[in-house]
Design an enzyme around this catalytic site. Structure first.
Site, short mmCIF file in Angstrom:
data_model
loop_
_atom_site.label_atom_id
_atom_site.label_comp_id
_atom_site.label_asym_id
_atom_site.label_seq_id
_atom_site.Cartn_x
_atom_site.Cartn_y
_atom_site.Cartn_z
N GLY A 188 0.99 -1.24 0.01
CA GLY A 188 -0.21 0.08 0.11
C GLY A 188 1.10 1.20 -0.04
N PRO A 190 2.92 4.73 0.80
CA PRO A 190 3.74 5.01 1.90
C PRO A 190 3.06 5.81 2.99
CG PRO A 190 4.71 5.85 -0.20
CD PRO A 190 3.28 5.43 -0.26
N THR A 192 0.88 4.36 5.33
CA THR A 192 -0.39 4.02 5.73
C THR A 192 -0.05 3.04 6.81
OG1 THR A 192 0.18 2.16 3.83
CG2 THR A 192 -1.41 4.02 3.38
N HIS A 411 -0.72 33.73 -11.57
CA HIS A 411 -0.49 32.45 -12.00
C HIS A 411 -1.41 31.68 -11.02
CE1 HIS A 411 2.13 28.59 -12.59
NE2 HIS A 411 1.41 28.43 -11.57
N GLU A 412 -1.45 31.88 -9.60
CA GLU A 412 -2.29 31.09 -8.78
C GLU A 412 -3.78 31.50 -8.78
OE1 GLU A 412 -1.20 28.98 -6.89
OE2 GLU A 412 1.00 29.33 -7.30
N HIS A 415 -5.07 29.03 -11.52
CA HIS A 415 -5.38 27.91 -10.86
C HIS A 415 -6.78 28.01 -10.02
CE1 HIS A 415 -1.54 25.72 -11.70
NE2 HIS A 415 -0.87 26.59 -10.97
#
Ligand code: ADP
Ligand code: ZN
Length: 577
Positions: A188, A190, A192, A411-412, A415
């Site tokens: 599973g 990493p 976990t 830019h942000e 998004h």
């Protein structure tokens, strides 16, 4: 026990020092002045000499009646001794050095040898067993972990409960002729809780726990890995029952014909063979269980998975919302907190692993300690949430130029806006242009919807959100002013597009064929797949540009507000649009 061993080396060090002191002091004693032979004859003639000590060396020691001593040359003539004896002077012949000298120098030499031997052993021991972490839960109950330390993962726990029972009551199973599983693979993502589960098995069964990482075996000389494996099993066997944990088993057990990593590697093969040999070497009633962990089960060599080897495979998956709530509660248990809506936090932490949740709780506790608050507050948790996802905010940012901040803002905003327009279910919780210590110029945090699968339109929209930053830059500043800020976004874009075409059967080149299952033939498909990827991403980029052009006024509003406030939260963003 190991502590005492550590101090064993002090014994030879002390004896070495003591014998050295004795040697030096006797040496000082015999460090006499040298006098000429004529003075000696004078002394002899005036009857001052009581004893003369001769040996094979070119010097002899003269002891006078008043106790004074000195050296002089020994002429080594037989007549001398006769002359002395005639004069009534005692002559002592010392051909072997006196015990007072040979014992301390003997001890000194022995001590030095044992110090070197111990150091050598320690270094060698380090090389071969450095990473064997031994935790003997049978004796050290204090550190023992049990299944209570693992929240969620109910299926995995149940499956491992069998192993615990086998370890505890082997007779019960022997009566029915049941074979105890020798090897278990936990697979599973990493973080976990695979290591945690393996430790809990040892803790529940009250047997020693030995852990080693697969990566310890590689990058060393051929044969060392195999020796380490044998060493590990030898150690475990001396304890009777034991749990042996091998983390990152893929480092040694990666499938040999796996296209990319197909080159044969002697060291890996030898190590793997040693492991398989050791595993078939112990009987089922030995009470040794090997638990291995990997992120990907499909990468492993089939030889490992055969019956009698690692024949039990247990998935340890990312926690769902209920498991996240349990994990958060567990880690908040011993920390002062109040008015924290753990349920709500569990909803916000989609795709967080147990380790990430633990780190979130820990970061918030650190903030509370720094701020000396009586208990952890929601604000501290919010801050910790951003830290875990994006890293710490850079405190010193006076170096930032206004034009760079403007670029980051657009830019942000790109998004954020594309996200709000196309994926309203993935909530934008925060947009910021404060750079992080992880190197981001700013970031947009979203809380994705909790889903076990995704549809093709979702994936396409996700790519568009990723491309939104670059698209906004191009629209506002022009194609010749685009920046490197999209660097990280492009990794994500490429990753999703590549998976759509090569793994999810969503493209034309491969149709429903899965690239990773094609094996060594796959290289001939590499280029056409990349070509299709490129076309897909280009197409989506055009659509993103169109979308942002249509909503340019919203884009500008968000960007300018960001430039002013540096960080915008969900509510403020909703107000702007
Ligand atoms: P893995 O071996 O799968 O990479 P670990 O077992 O090393 O993950 O987990 C790292 C840490 O994350 C643990 O020490 C623990 O603090 C936390 N953690 C992970 N999963 C869980 C869980 N299910 N319950 C409680 N804590 C967990
Ligand atoms: Zn970006």
């Amino acid at each position: 026990m190991n502590k005492i061993k550590k101090y064993y080396i002090l014994i030879p060090i002390i004896t070495a020092i003591l014998s050295l002191i004795v040697i030096v002091s006797t040496a000082l004693d015999t460090n006499l002045i040298n006098k000429s032979y004529s003075i000696f004859t004078e002394d002899m003639n005036s009857n001052n000499v009581s004893t003369v000590v001769v040996n094979s060396s070119p010097k002899m020691t003269i002891i006078l009646n008043n106790g004074d001593k000195y050296y002089t040359d020994n002429p080594h003539t037989d007549t001398l001794v006769e002359k002395l004896l005639l004069k009534g002077i005692e002559v002592k012949n010392e051909n072997t050095p006196p015990l007072t000298k040979s014992i301390p120098s003997g001890i000194f030499v022995l001590s030095i040898i044992s110090i070197m031997a111990m150091l050598l052993y320690k270094v060698k021991g380090k090389n071969s067993v450095t990473s064997i972490e031994m935790q003997d839960f049978s004796k050290d109950q204090k550190n023992a972990l049990d299944f209570n330390a693992v929240a969620g993962n109910e299926e995995a726990k149940e499956s491992l409960m069998d192993i615990v029972d086998f370890l505890k009551n082997p007779e019960k199973y022997q009566k029915y002729g049941a074979r105890m599983p020798k090897g278990v693979i936990l697979y599973g993502d990493p973080g976990t809780g695979k290591t945690l589960l393996a430790k809990a098995v040892a803790g529940e069964a009250g047997v020693p726990f030995y852990a080693l990482s697969g990566s310890d075996f590689v990058q060393v000389y051929v044969g060392v890995g195999a020796a380490r494996v044998r060493n590990l099993f030898k150690k475990a066997k001396t304890q009777g029952k034991a749990v042996i944990f091998i983390d990152e088993i893929d480092a040694i057990g990666k499938a040999r014909s796996n296209g990319k990593n197909g080159s044969s590697n002697d060291e890996k093969d030898q190590t793997l063979n040693a492991l398989l040999t050791e595993m078939s070497g112990f009987g089922q009633d030995d009470g040794i269980v090997v638990i291995a962990a990997t992120n990907r089960l499909d990468m492993l060599d089939k030889a490992l998975l055969r019956p009698g080897r690692f024949d039990r495979h247990i998935e340890v998956s990312l926690p769902d919302v209920n498991a996240r709530e349990k994990i958060l509660s567990l880690h908040f248990k011993n920390k002062p907190h109040e008015n924290i809506d753990i349920k709500e936090l569990a909803k916000k932490t989609v795709y967080f692993s147990g380790a990430k949740l633990e780190s979130l709780v820990n970061e918030s506790a650190i903030l509370a300690a720094k701020e000396n608050s009586t208990s952890i507050t929601s604000a501290q948790i919010d801050a910790a949430y951003s830290i875990t996802l994006a890293g710490h905010e850079k405190k010193e940012r006076s170096y930032l130029k206004e034009e760079d901040k403007l670029l980051t803002s657009y830019h942000e905003a790109g998004h954020g806006l594309v996200n709000m327009l196309l994926l309203p279910n993935d909530k934008v919780s925060k947009i910021t242009i404060i750079p992080t210590t992880k190197g981001a110029g700013g970031y947009t945090l979203t809380i994705p919807e909790d889903k076990s699968y995704h549809r093709i339109d979702y994936l396409k929209n996700k790519i568009k959100v990723s491309l939104g930053g670059r698209a906004a830059e191009e629209i506002i500043f022009g194609k010749d002013k685009i920046s490197t800020g999209a660097h990280g976004d492009l990794s994500q874009t490429t990753d999703i597009a590549l998976k759509m075409i090569s793994e999810y059967g969503m493209g034309d080149t491969l149709g429903l064929i899965k690239l990773s299952s094609v094996g060594s033939l796959y290289s001939s498909y590499g280029n056409p797949v990349i070509e299709e990827c490129k076309n897909l991403v280009n197409e989506l980029y055009k659509e993103t540009l169109e979308l942002l052009n249509e909503n340019k006024s919203s884009l500008e509003k968000i960007a300018l507000e960001l430039l002013d406030k540096e960080t915008l939260y969900e509510d403020e963003l909703k107000m702007i649009i």
